[in-house]
Structure formats: C-alpha cells, structure tokens
Scaffold this motif. Structure first.
Motif, mmCIF file in Angstrom:
data_model
loop_
_atom_site.group_PDB
_atom_site.id
_atom_site.type_symbol
_atom_site.label_atom_id
_atom_site.label_comp_id
_atom_site.label_asym_id
_atom_site.label_seq_id
_atom_site.Cartn_x
_atom_site.Cartn_y
_atom_site.Cartn_z
ATOM 1 N N LEU A 137 3.189 -15.455 -76.652
ATOM 2 C CA LEU A 137 3.125 -14.051 -76.246
ATOM 3 C C LEU A 137 4.079 -13.192 -77.074
ATOM 4 C CD1 LEU A 137 2.970 -14.408 -72.347
ATOM 5 C CD2 LEU A 137 1.127 -13.717 -73.882
ATOM 6 N N PHE A 138 5.237 -13.725 -77.391
ATOM 7 C CA PHE A 138 6.223 -12.989 -78.183
ATOM 8 C C PHE A 138 5.673 -12.650 -79.562
ATOM 9 C CE2 PHE A 138 9.995 -12.627 -80.874
ATOM 10 C CZ PHE A 138 10.800 -11.794 -80.121
ATOM 11 N N LEU A 139 4.997 -13.602 -80.173
ATOM 12 C CA LEU A 139 4.437 -13.371 -81.502
ATOM 13 C C LEU A 139 3.151 -12.555 -81.441
ATOM 14 C CD1 LEU A 139 4.983 -16.911 -83.070
ATOM 15 C CD2 LEU A 139 6.352 -14.856 -83.430
ATOM 16 N N ALA A 140 2.325 -12.786 -80.420
ATOM 17 C CA ALA A 140 1.043 -12.074 -80.330
ATOM 18 C C ALA A 140 1.238 -10.586 -80.077
ATOM 19 C CB ALA A 140 0.183 -12.683 -79.226
ATOM 20 N N MET A 141 2.292 -10.217 -79.364
ATOM 21 C CA MET A 141 2.546 -8.812 -79.038
ATOM 22 C C MET A 141 3.484 -8.148 -80.050
ATOM 23 S SD MET A 141 2.862 -9.129 -74.879
ATOM 24 C CE MET A 141 2.725 -7.368 -74.636
ATOM 25 N N ASN A 142 3.713 -8.822 -81.196
ATOM 26 C CA ASN A 142 4.512 -8.257 -82.299
ATOM 27 C C ASN A 142 5.923 -7.882 -81.871
ATOM 28 O OD1 ASN A 142 2.408 -8.475 -84.185
ATOM 29 N ND2 ASN A 142 1.565 -6.498 -83.601
ATOM 30 N N ALA A 143 6.470 -8.634 -80.939
ATOM 31 C CA ALA A 143 7.854 -8.364 -80.533
ATOM 32 C C ALA A 143 8.832 -8.699 -81.654
ATOM 33 C CB ALA A 143 8.197 -9.168 -79.281
ATOM 34 N N HIS A 144 8.462 -9.632 -82.532
ATOM 35 C CA HIS A 144 9.354 -9.968 -83.643
ATOM 36 C C HIS A 144 9.501 -8.788 -84.603
ATOM 37 C CE1 HIS A 144 5.241 -10.863 -84.851
ATOM 38 N NE2 HIS A 144 5.613 -10.836 -86.104
ATOM 39 N N LEU A 145 8.451 -7.958 -84.732
ATOM 40 C CA LEU A 145 8.559 -6.770 -85.573
ATOM 41 C C LEU A 145 9.516 -5.750 -84.961
ATOM 42 C CD1 LEU A 145 4.808 -6.324 -86.588
ATOM 43 C CD2 LEU A 145 6.623 -7.568 -87.789
ATOM 44 N N VAL A 146 9.506 -5.650 -83.637
ATOM 45 C CA VAL A 146 10.461 -4.767 -82.960
ATOM 46 C C VAL A 146 11.886 -5.253 -83.198
ATOM 47 C CG1 VAL A 146 11.151 -3.818 -80.727
ATOM 48 C CG2 VAL A 146 8.731 -4.174 -81.233
ATOM 49 N N VAL A 147 12.073 -6.572 -83.182
ATOM 50 C CA VAL A 147 13.408 -7.133 -83.420
ATOM 51 C C VAL A 147 13.894 -6.787 -84.821
ATOM 52 C CG1 VAL A 147 14.700 -9.278 -83.625
ATOM 53 C CG2 VAL A 147 13.070 -8.978 -81.757
ATOM 54 N N PHE A 148 13.030 -6.918 -85.816
ATOM 55 C CA PHE A 148 13.429 -6.588 -87.186
ATOM 56 C C PHE A 148 13.692 -5.084 -87.339
ATOM 57 C CE2 PHE A 148 10.788 -10.472 -88.532
ATOM 58 C CZ PHE A 148 11.891 -11.303 -88.358
ATOM 59 N N GLU A 149 12.951 -4.258 -86.597
ATOM 60 C CA GLU A 149 13.217 -2.817 -86.631
ATOM 61 C C GLU A 149 14.578 -2.500 -86.041
ATOM 62 O OE1 GLU A 149 11.332 1.350 -84.809
ATOM 63 O OE2 GLU A 149 10.338 -0.578 -84.472
ATOM 64 N N VAL A 150 14.909 -3.135 -84.920
ATOM 65 C CA VAL A 150 16.226 -2.924 -84.314
ATOM 66 C C VAL A 150 17.323 -3.430 -85.239
ATOM 67 C CG1 VAL A 150 17.700 -3.547 -82.363
ATOM 68 C CG2 VAL A 150 15.292 -2.996 -81.979
ATOM 69 N N LEU A 151 17.074 -4.535 -85.938
ATOM 70 C CA LEU A 151 18.054 -5.063 -86.879
ATOM 71 C C LEU A 151 18.320 -4.069 -88.003
ATOM 72 C CD1 LEU A 151 19.789 -7.383 -88.003
ATOM 73 C CD2 LEU A 151 17.726 -8.271 -89.099
ATOM 74 N N ALA A 152 17.270 -3.443 -88.528
ATOM 75 C CA ALA A 152 17.466 -2.449 -89.589
ATOM 76 C C ALA A 152 18.196 -1.218 -89.070
ATOM 77 C CB ALA A 152 16.112 -2.053 -90.185
ATOM 78 N N GLU A 153 17.893 -0.799 -87.827
ATOM 79 C CA GLU A 153 18.570 0.363 -87.253
ATOM 80 C C GLU A 153 20.038 0.080 -86.949
ATOM 81 O OE1 GLU A 153 16.413 1.515 -83.815
ATOM 82 O OE2 GLU A 153 14.691 2.310 -84.936
ATOM 83 N N SER A 154 20.367 -1.192 -86.726
ATOM 84 C CA SER A 154 21.746 -1.519 -86.368
ATOM 85 C C SER A 154 22.721 -1.218 -87.493
ATOM 86 C CB SER A 154 21.845 -2.997 -85.972
ATOM 87 O OG SER A 154 21.625 -3.847 -87.087
ATOM 88 N N PHE A 155 22.244 -1.178 -88.746
ATOM 89 C CA PHE A 155 23.143 -0.863 -89.854
ATOM 90 C C PHE A 155 23.539 0.613 -89.861
ATOM 91 C CE2 PHE A 155 21.102 -4.748 -91.368
ATOM 92 C CZ PHE A 155 22.202 -5.464 -91.816
ATOM 93 N N PHE A 156 22.789 1.462 -89.140
ATOM 94 C CA PHE A 156 23.158 2.866 -88.997
ATOM 95 C C PHE A 156 23.991 3.095 -87.743
ATOM 96 C CE2 PHE A 156 19.368 2.780 -91.602
ATOM 97 C CZ PHE A 156 19.625 3.710 -92.598
ATOM 98 N N THR A 157 23.638 2.403 -86.650
ATOM 99 C CA THR A 157 24.372 2.581 -85.398
ATOM 100 C C THR A 157 25.641 1.744 -85.349
ATOM 101 O OG1 THR A 157 22.993 0.868 -84.371
ATOM 102 C CG2 THR A 157 22.272 3.153 -84.152
#
Length: 258
Positions: A137-157
């Motif tokens: 379910l985690f992979l099918a709902m693209n939650a891993h893409l959300v994780v990578f987006e949060v990881l990229a945003e963390s370098f600003f926050t």
C-alpha cells in the motif's frame, strides 16, 4: 596540472557531501529501502542519484573546512536529521507489525513464527502478512514520493549548518505512544470478537464440565480468528489511509521544525 584551493574543496564538500549524509542516513534507516532486502551498495547508489538530482535546487551550502571540528559537527547533525526522518516512517510500519502480533497472540498463532527477511528476526505470520500489505500500500499510493519531497524540503526548513532542536527527538519519543494506540485501534474489532469466542468457551466449560472444550477450542479459535482477520481486511485500506496521513503529516512537521 589542476590545482584546487581550500575554499574550492570546502565549497564542493559543503554542496555535495553534507546533503549526501542526510539523504544516505534516511535511506539507511527508513523502511523498505533501509531493510536487509536492499543491499548497502544499492542504497548508497540511490543516495548518490537522489543527491545529484536535487543538488541544483538546494539552497547555498556553507563552506566546510575538512580538518575543522565544525565539519564533523555538521556531519553528525545531518546524520541525526536523516535518522530522525527515517525513524518517523518506521513508526507507521510498526503500527501494523504490532497489530499483527496482537491478533496472532489472541487467536493462538503466536507460536507460528517465520523469519522476517527485511529485519532478520522471527515474527508471527499474521504480523508478517500485515507488513507485506502495508509495504504494498505504501508503494502503490506513492507515499515514497511524498517522503522524497519532504526530504528535499527539509534542506530549506532545516538548512545545513543551522540549528536543530533537541525537542524534535522528544516529539518522536512522545509519538511512540501513538504507535501502540493506533495498533490497538486497528485490531480492536478482531480482539473483541476473539474475546467473545473465548468467553463463550468458558461458559460452555462451566456449564458442561464433562465436555473437553480444550480439544475443540484451540482449532475453532484459530479458524474463527482467520475468518475475522479476513473480514477485517475489507476495512484495512481506510485505516491505512488514516494512519499514513497522520504519519506523513508528522514527518512534514518534523522537517519543518526550527
């Protein structure tokens, strides 16, 4: 002959290696990618690929002196941030792992254990089924893409070289109670139904002591437990969406802490 100054080397280290430590630490500790199913070499290559992909979009990095104590402090800080983000994701998966273990113990399948290839430990079969389900379910709902987006945003926050609050880890520690509560909420219908079955067997044993209830109680409880788990699977997607949404929101809040 190519000559590089200390400033140029420090700028290169700050712009590439410092983000790489945060990305690699998260990938080494997060579920799915951070398990034993994925070799450390593959995780390192994936960390390099992600770092190269997001490096042009990152804010300016501090210049690092390779032999300065401040560089080691920044590296340790980046590793801690990456581990923090990966551990938040582990909380989501442990909800379903604990839920499967609770159900297995209630229905008499606690002894039926198998080696978890992801973590290398023995877990009940029902818990392993729940872990496989939440992974899909985690992979099918693209939650891993959300994780990578949060990881990229963390370098600003949470910029490299900036301050990092120790309270962030206290928030994660407080979130551990949410894991147990969410697991109990997930399996509460199944546990309640199995409790009613066990109480019915107790009443039968009290009413008719000459009947050998234990000879039929264990297999019947096992069969009813499997039926209850099968019926409960109809609502597993809705429950996963609630828990995944809360876990990803908590991940974003931790990345935005300053």
């Amino acid at each position: 002959m190519l000559e590089l100054s200390n400033e140029q080397i420090g700028a290169w280290v700050g712009s590439f290696l410092l983000p790489l430590f945060r990305i690699a630490a998260m990938l080494m500790f997060m579920p799915i990618i951070g398990t034993q199913l994925v070799s450390a070499r593959v995780r390192l290559y994936l960390s390099l690929a992600i770092c190269l992909a997001i490096m042009p979009t990152l804010p300016p990095m501090p210049v690092v002196d390779a032999i300065n104590l401040q560089a080691f402090i920044w590296i340790a800080q980046e590793i801690l941030i990456g581990v923090m983000l990966g551990f938040v994701l582990q909380l989501l998966f442990q909800v379903f792992a604990i839920a499967g273990q609770i159900v297995a113990m209630q229905m008499g399948l606690g002894f039926a254990s198998m080696v978890d290839p992801a973590n290398g430990i023995s877990v009940p079969v029902i818990g392993q089924v729940f872990m496989i389900l939440v992974t899909l379910l985690f992979l099918a709902m693209n939650a891993h893409l959300v994780v990578f987006e949060v990881l990229a945003e963390s370098f600003f926050t949470l910029p490299v070289g900036g301050g990092f609050l120790v309270e962030n880890y206290w928030e994660i520690a407080n979130k551990l109670s949410w894991v147990l509560g969410a697991a109990l909420l997930l399996v509460l219908p199944a546990v309640t139904a199995l409790l009613v079955v066990n109480l019915a067997f107790g009443v039968m044993t009290r009413a008719a002591p000459q009947l050998n209830i234990f000879s039929i109680g264990f297999p019947l409880t096992l069969v009813l437990g499997l039926v209850i788990v099968w019926i409960g699977m109809a609502d597993i997607l809705a429950q996963y969406q609630v828990f995944a949404t809360e876990a990803l929101e908590f991940l974003r809040e931790m990345a935005r802490a300053s």
